[in-house]
Scaffold this motif. Sequence first.
Motif, PDB file in Angstrom:
ATOM      1  N   GLU A  15       0.826  -1.207   0.000  1.00  0.00           N
ATOM      2  CA  GLU A  15       0.000   0.000   0.000  1.00  0.00           C
ATOM      3  C   GLU A  15       0.864   1.262   0.000  1.00  0.00           C
ATOM      4  O   GLU A  15       0.410   2.329  -0.405  1.00  0.00           O
ATOM      5  N   CYS A 108      -7.145   1.029   2.603  1.00  0.00           N
ATOM      6  CA  CYS A 108      -7.571   0.047   3.608  1.00  0.00           C
ATOM      7  C   CYS A 108      -7.751   0.726   4.977  1.00  0.00           C
ATOM      8  O   CYS A 108      -8.431   1.748   5.070  1.00  0.00           O
ATOM      9  N   VAL A 109      -7.111   0.216   6.028  1.00  0.00           N
ATOM     10  CA  VAL A 109      -7.316   0.756   7.365  1.00  0.00           C
ATOM     11  C   VAL A 109      -6.600   2.088   7.586  1.00  0.00           C
ATOM     12  O   VAL A 109      -6.692   2.666   8.666  1.00  0.00           O
ATOM     13  N   THR A 127     -13.361   1.420   4.506  1.00  0.00           N
ATOM     14  CA  THR A 127     -12.128   0.804   5.006  1.00  0.00           C
ATOM     15  C   THR A 127     -12.277  -0.700   4.839  1.00  0.00           C
ATOM     16  O   THR A 127     -13.253  -1.164   4.240  1.00  0.00           O
ATOM     17  N   TYR A 128     -11.341  -1.460   5.375  1.00  0.00           N
ATOM     18  CA  TYR A 128     -11.313  -2.920   5.204  1.00  0.00           C
ATOM     19  C   TYR A 128     -12.692  -3.527   5.408  1.00  0.00           C
ATOM     20  O   TYR A 128     -13.335  -3.312   6.431  1.00  0.00           O
ATOM     21  N   HIS A 129     -13.141  -4.301   4.388  1.00  0.00           N
ATOM     22  CA  HIS A 129     -14.525  -4.772   4.342  1.00  0.00           C
ATOM     23  C   HIS A 129     -14.703  -6.269   4.619  1.00  0.00           C
ATOM     24  O   HIS A 129     -15.830  -6.741   4.729  1.00  0.00           O
ATOM     25  N   ARG A 135     -13.699  -3.786  10.593  1.00  0.00           N
ATOM     26  CA  ARG A 135     -13.031  -2.486  10.514  1.00  0.00           C
ATOM     27  C   ARG A 135     -14.005  -1.399  10.031  1.00  0.00           C
ATOM     28  O   ARG A 135     -13.924  -0.255  10.462  1.00  0.00           O
ATOM     29  N   GLN A 136     -14.931  -1.760   9.151  1.00  0.00           N
ATOM     30  CA  GLN A 136     -15.949  -0.786   8.735  1.00  0.00           C
ATOM     31  C   GLN A 136     -16.836  -0.404   9.921  1.00  0.00           C
ATOM     32  O   GLN A 136     -17.239   0.758  10.039  1.00  0.00           O
ATOM     33  N   TYR A 161     -11.144   0.024   0.383  1.00  0.00           N
ATOM     34  CA  TYR A 161     -11.472  -1.029   1.338  1.00  0.00           C
ATOM     35  C   TYR A 161     -10.538  -2.224   1.455  1.00  0.00           C
ATOM     36  O   TYR A 161     -10.774  -3.086   2.293  1.00  0.00           O
ATOM     37  N   CYS A 162      -9.477  -2.335   0.689  1.00  0.00           N
ATOM     38  CA  CYS A 162      -8.520  -3.421   0.911  1.00  0.00           C
ATOM     39  C   CYS A 162      -7.276  -3.220   0.046  1.00  0.00           C
ATOM     40  O   CYS A 162      -7.262  -2.351  -0.829  1.00  0.00           O
TER      41      CYS A 162
END
Length: 192
Positions: A15, A108-109, A127-129, A135-136, A161-162
């Motif tokens: 990332e 992501c996060v 965010t991460y799903h 995390r969402q 989201y990732c």
Amino acid sequence: MKILLFCAKGFETMEFSVFVDVMGWARNDYNYDIQVETCGFTKTVVSTFNVPIIVDKTIEEIDLDDYDALAIPGGFEEFDFYEEAYDEKLLELIRKFDSLGKIIATICVGALPLGKSGILKNRKATTYHLRDAYRQKELAAFGVDVVNEPIVVDKNVITSYCPETASGVAFKLLEMLTSKEEMEIVKKAMGF
């Protein structure tokens, strides 16, 4: 133009690298005036999976006037990501970028410190799903209107989201700094 790429301890290297690569292609092959400067709480930051990097500047050395955008990769809790991602110094930096209307791009996060800072209250973000979207749910607890989409843009803020969305976020940031046409040139050249 200059992007501040913030590396909290435990950041995810994939990332992180997309911002360096996409902007590097834009600068090197097409002479777009976009620099990327890395930053952390310490000069050496150890990423997820224990890969150390040496950053250009520490958080104390940052002058907001030098930057047009802030990029924050996500990271792993097991590698102490939230220890620095939730540090008040970073949260204040996020608030300052947002108050000036500067672009903030997260993967992501990386969206969670934005949520904790308060800048996403009543705004759309993601965010991460996966894993039951835990995390969402955390992001929603900060008063965020969570949208379960790969990439969400709300005014000056990009969230995703990732890790799969990493290149898309970097291209969206490039587009917001230049134009859709200029971004598409780089995207095509990179084979996307």
